[in-house]
Motif scaffolding. Structure first.
Motif, PDB file in Angstrom:
ATOM      1  N   GLN A  93     -41.388  60.378   1.389  1.00  0.00           N
ATOM      2  CA  GLN A  93     -42.072  61.285   0.470  1.00  0.00           C
ATOM      3  C   GLN A  93     -41.063  62.027  -0.415  1.00  0.00           C
ATOM      4  O   GLN A  93     -41.283  62.190  -1.616  1.00  0.00           O
ATOM      5  CB  GLN A  93     -42.926  62.275   1.259  1.00  0.00           C
ATOM      6  N   HIS A  94     -39.948  62.437   0.181  1.00  0.00           N
ATOM      7  CA  HIS A  94     -38.901  63.111  -0.591  1.00  0.00           C
ATOM      8  C   HIS A  94     -38.338  62.165  -1.649  1.00  0.00           C
ATOM      9  O   HIS A  94     -38.148  62.548  -2.811  1.00  0.00           O
ATOM     10  CB  HIS A  94     -37.814  63.610   0.357  1.00  0.00           C
ATOM     11  N   TRP A  95     -38.057  60.933  -1.253  1.00  0.00           N
ATOM     12  CA  TRP A  95     -37.515  59.926  -2.181  1.00  0.00           C
ATOM     13  C   TRP A  95     -38.470  59.677  -3.346  1.00  0.00           C
ATOM     14  O   TRP A  95     -38.061  59.640  -4.500  1.00  0.00           O
ATOM     15  CB  TRP A  95     -37.224  58.627  -1.428  1.00  0.00           C
ATOM     16  N   ILE A  96     -39.754  59.525  -3.052  1.00  0.00           N
ATOM     17  CA  ILE A  96     -40.734  59.245  -4.099  1.00  0.00           C
ATOM     18  C   ILE A  96     -40.873  60.430  -5.051  1.00  0.00           C
ATOM     19  O   ILE A  96     -40.933  60.258  -6.270  1.00  0.00           O
ATOM     20  CB  ILE A  96     -42.108  58.886  -3.473  1.00  0.00           C
ATOM     21  N   ALA A  97     -40.906  61.633  -4.506  1.00  0.00           N
ATOM     22  CA  ALA A  97     -41.124  62.831  -5.327  1.00  0.00           C
ATOM     23  C   ALA A  97     -39.889  63.227  -6.132  1.00  0.00           C
ATOM     24  O   ALA A  97     -40.020  63.726  -7.258  1.00  0.00           O
ATOM     25  CB  ALA A  97     -41.561  63.999  -4.442  1.00  0.00           C
ATOM     26  N   ASP A  98     -38.690  63.005  -5.581  1.00  0.00           N
ATOM     27  CA  ASP A  98     -37.475  63.477  -6.267  1.00  0.00           C
ATOM     28  C   ASP A  98     -36.281  62.578  -5.956  1.00  0.00           C
ATOM     29  O   ASP A  98     -35.346  62.980  -5.268  1.00  0.00           O
ATOM     30  CB  ASP A  98     -37.190  64.921  -5.845  1.00  0.00           C
ATOM     31  N   PRO A  99     -36.303  61.341  -6.447  1.00  0.00           N
ATOM     32  CA  PRO A  99     -35.230  60.397  -6.118  1.00  0.00           C
ATOM     33  C   PRO A  99     -33.851  60.854  -6.580  1.00  0.00           C
ATOM     34  O   PRO A  99     -32.845  60.575  -5.919  1.00  0.00           O
ATOM     35  CB  PRO A  99     -35.653  59.103  -6.806  1.00  0.00           C
ATOM     36  N   GLN A 100     -33.783  61.575  -7.682  1.00  0.00           N
ATOM     37  CA  GLN A 100     -32.480  62.025  -8.186  1.00  0.00           C
ATOM     38  C   GLN A 100     -31.838  63.056  -7.260  1.00  0.00           C
ATOM     39  O   GLN A 100     -30.618  63.149  -7.189  1.00  0.00           O
ATOM     40  CB  GLN A 100     -32.610  62.571  -9.607  1.00  0.00           C
ATOM     41  N   GLU A 103     -30.386  60.711  -4.427  1.00  0.00           N
ATOM     42  CA  GLU A 103     -29.268  59.877  -4.885  1.00  0.00           C
ATOM     43  C   GLU A 103     -29.078  60.085  -6.382  1.00  0.00           C
ATOM     44  O   GLU A 103     -29.644  59.352  -7.201  1.00  0.00           O
ATOM     45  CB  GLU A 103     -29.549  58.407  -4.576  1.00  0.00           C
ATOM     46  N   PRO A 104     -28.280  61.099  -6.754  1.00  0.00           N
ATOM     47  CA  PRO A 104     -28.071  61.369  -8.181  1.00  0.00           C
ATOM     48  C   PRO A 104     -27.582  60.128  -8.927  1.00  0.00           C
ATOM     49  O   PRO A 104     -26.706  59.406  -8.447  1.00  0.00           O
ATOM     50  CB  PRO A 104     -27.005  62.467  -8.181  1.00  0.00           C
ATOM     51  N   GLY A 105     -28.190  59.871 -10.069  1.00  0.00           N
ATOM     52  CA  GLY A 105     -27.797  58.728 -10.878  1.00  0.00           C
ATOM     53  C   GLY A 105     -28.499  57.432 -10.513  1.00  0.00           C
ATOM     54  O   GLY A 105     -28.267  56.410 -11.151  1.00  0.00           O
ATOM     55  N   THR A 106     -29.367  57.466  -9.512  1.00  0.00           N
ATOM     56  CA  THR A 106     -30.075  56.243  -9.142  1.00  0.00           C
ATOM     57  C   THR A 106     -30.941  55.768 -10.309  1.00  0.00           C
ATOM     58  O   THR A 106     -31.353  56.566 -11.157  1.00  0.00           O
ATOM     59  CB  THR A 106     -30.967  56.475  -7.891  1.00  0.00           C
ATOM     60  N   ALA A 107     -31.213  54.475 -10.331  1.00  0.00           N
ATOM     61  CA  ALA A 107     -32.069  53.923 -11.380  1.00  0.00           C
ATOM     62  C   ALA A 107     -33.528  54.321 -11.179  1.00  0.00           C
ATOM     63  O   ALA A 107     -34.323  54.247 -12.117  1.00  0.00           O
ATOM     64  CB  ALA A 107     -31.947  52.398 -11.401  1.00  0.00           C
ATOM     65  N   MET A 108     -33.867  54.785  -9.997  1.00  0.00           N
ATOM     66  CA  MET A 108     -35.243  55.217  -9.715  1.00  0.00           C
ATOM     67  C   MET A 108     -35.516  56.496 -10.501  1.00  0.00           C
ATOM     68  O   MET A 108     -34.874  57.525 -10.288  1.00  0.00           O
ATOM     69  CB  MET A 108     -35.400  55.468  -8.216  1.00  0.00           C
ATOM     70  N   ASP A 110     -37.410  59.893 -11.985  1.00  0.00           N
ATOM     71  CA  ASP A 110     -38.263  60.972 -11.505  1.00  0.00           C
ATOM     72  C   ASP A 110     -39.543  60.889 -12.329  1.00  0.00           C
ATOM     73  O   ASP A 110     -39.538  61.164 -13.527  1.00  0.00           O
ATOM     74  CB  ASP A 110     -37.568  62.320 -11.695  1.00  0.00           C
ATOM     75  N   LEU A 111     -40.636  60.517 -11.691  1.00  0.00           N
ATOM     76  CA  LEU A 111     -41.901  60.325 -12.395  1.00  0.00           C
ATOM     77  C   LEU A 111     -42.815  61.535 -12.308  1.00  0.00           C
ATOM     78  O   LEU A 111     -43.966  61.481 -12.742  1.00  0.00           O
ATOM     79  CB  LEU A 111     -42.625  59.094 -11.834  1.00  0.00           C
ATOM     80  N   GLY A 112     -42.321  62.614 -11.733  1.00  0.00           N
ATOM     81  CA  GLY A 112     -43.150  63.803 -11.600  1.00  0.00           C
ATOM     82  C   GLY A 112     -44.254  63.643 -10.571  1.00  0.00           C
ATOM     83  O   GLY A 112     -45.329  64.214 -10.704  1.00  0.00           O
ATOM     84  N   VAL A 113     -43.979  62.877  -9.524  1.00  0.00           N
ATOM     85  CA  VAL A 113     -44.973  62.631  -8.483  1.00  0.00           C
ATOM     86  C   VAL A 113     -45.139  63.897  -7.643  1.00  0.00           C
ATOM     87  O   VAL A 113     -44.159  64.438  -7.128  1.00  0.00           O
ATOM     88  CB  VAL A 113     -44.544  61.438  -7.584  1.00  0.00           C
TER      89      VAL A 113
END
Length: 129
Positions: A93-100, A103-108, A110-113
């Motif tokens: 849930q943390h990863w989906i809501a705030d991937p940056q 892991e700062p700089g990840t290609a995933m 932040d979609l504002g989930v």
């Protein structure tokens, strides 16, 4: 070599390998804990709405055949998220809501989930075993 010596010598040479090999056996991790209160059906709808399938291949989601991110097939059976988080409900849930933040700089992106949407998306992904 004498047969009487060869038998015990073979066992002596093989014994360390017999002790090591079972330790190398791969055991499957326990399944991720259930996402409490999560609604997998709603999560599937949200995955389509947020456009996750434009980057990921996701079973059960129409037109989710993206090749940018990793395929999410068998996601519920995976040990890790993004290669560094243990695959459990809270981490996903943390990863989906705030991937940056994870892991700062990840290609995933932040979609504002929202937290509730992330919970339901996680519930769906954990059904993919």
């Amino acid at each position: 070599m004498n047969r009487r010596i060869r038998g015990p010598l073979t066992l002596l040479v093989a014994l360390p390998w017999l002790l090591v090999v079972p330790g190398c056996a791969r055991t499957d991790p326990p399944p991720p804990p259930e996402v409490r209160g999560g609604q997998p059906d709603r999560g599937a709808t949200l995955i389509a709405r947020y456009g996750c399938g434009s980057c990921h291949t996701i079973p059960g989601i129409d037109r989710a055949n993206g090749l940018v991110g990793p395929p999410l097939t068998h996601f519920g059976s995976r040990s890790y998220i993004a290669g560094n988080l243990v695959n459990n409900a809270d981490n996903l849930q943390h990863w989906i809501a705030d991937p940056q933040a994870v892991e700062p700089g990840t290609a995933m992106p932040d979609l504002g989930v929202s937290a509730i949407d992330a919970r339901d998306i996680a519930a769906y992904l954990h059904t993919l075993e």
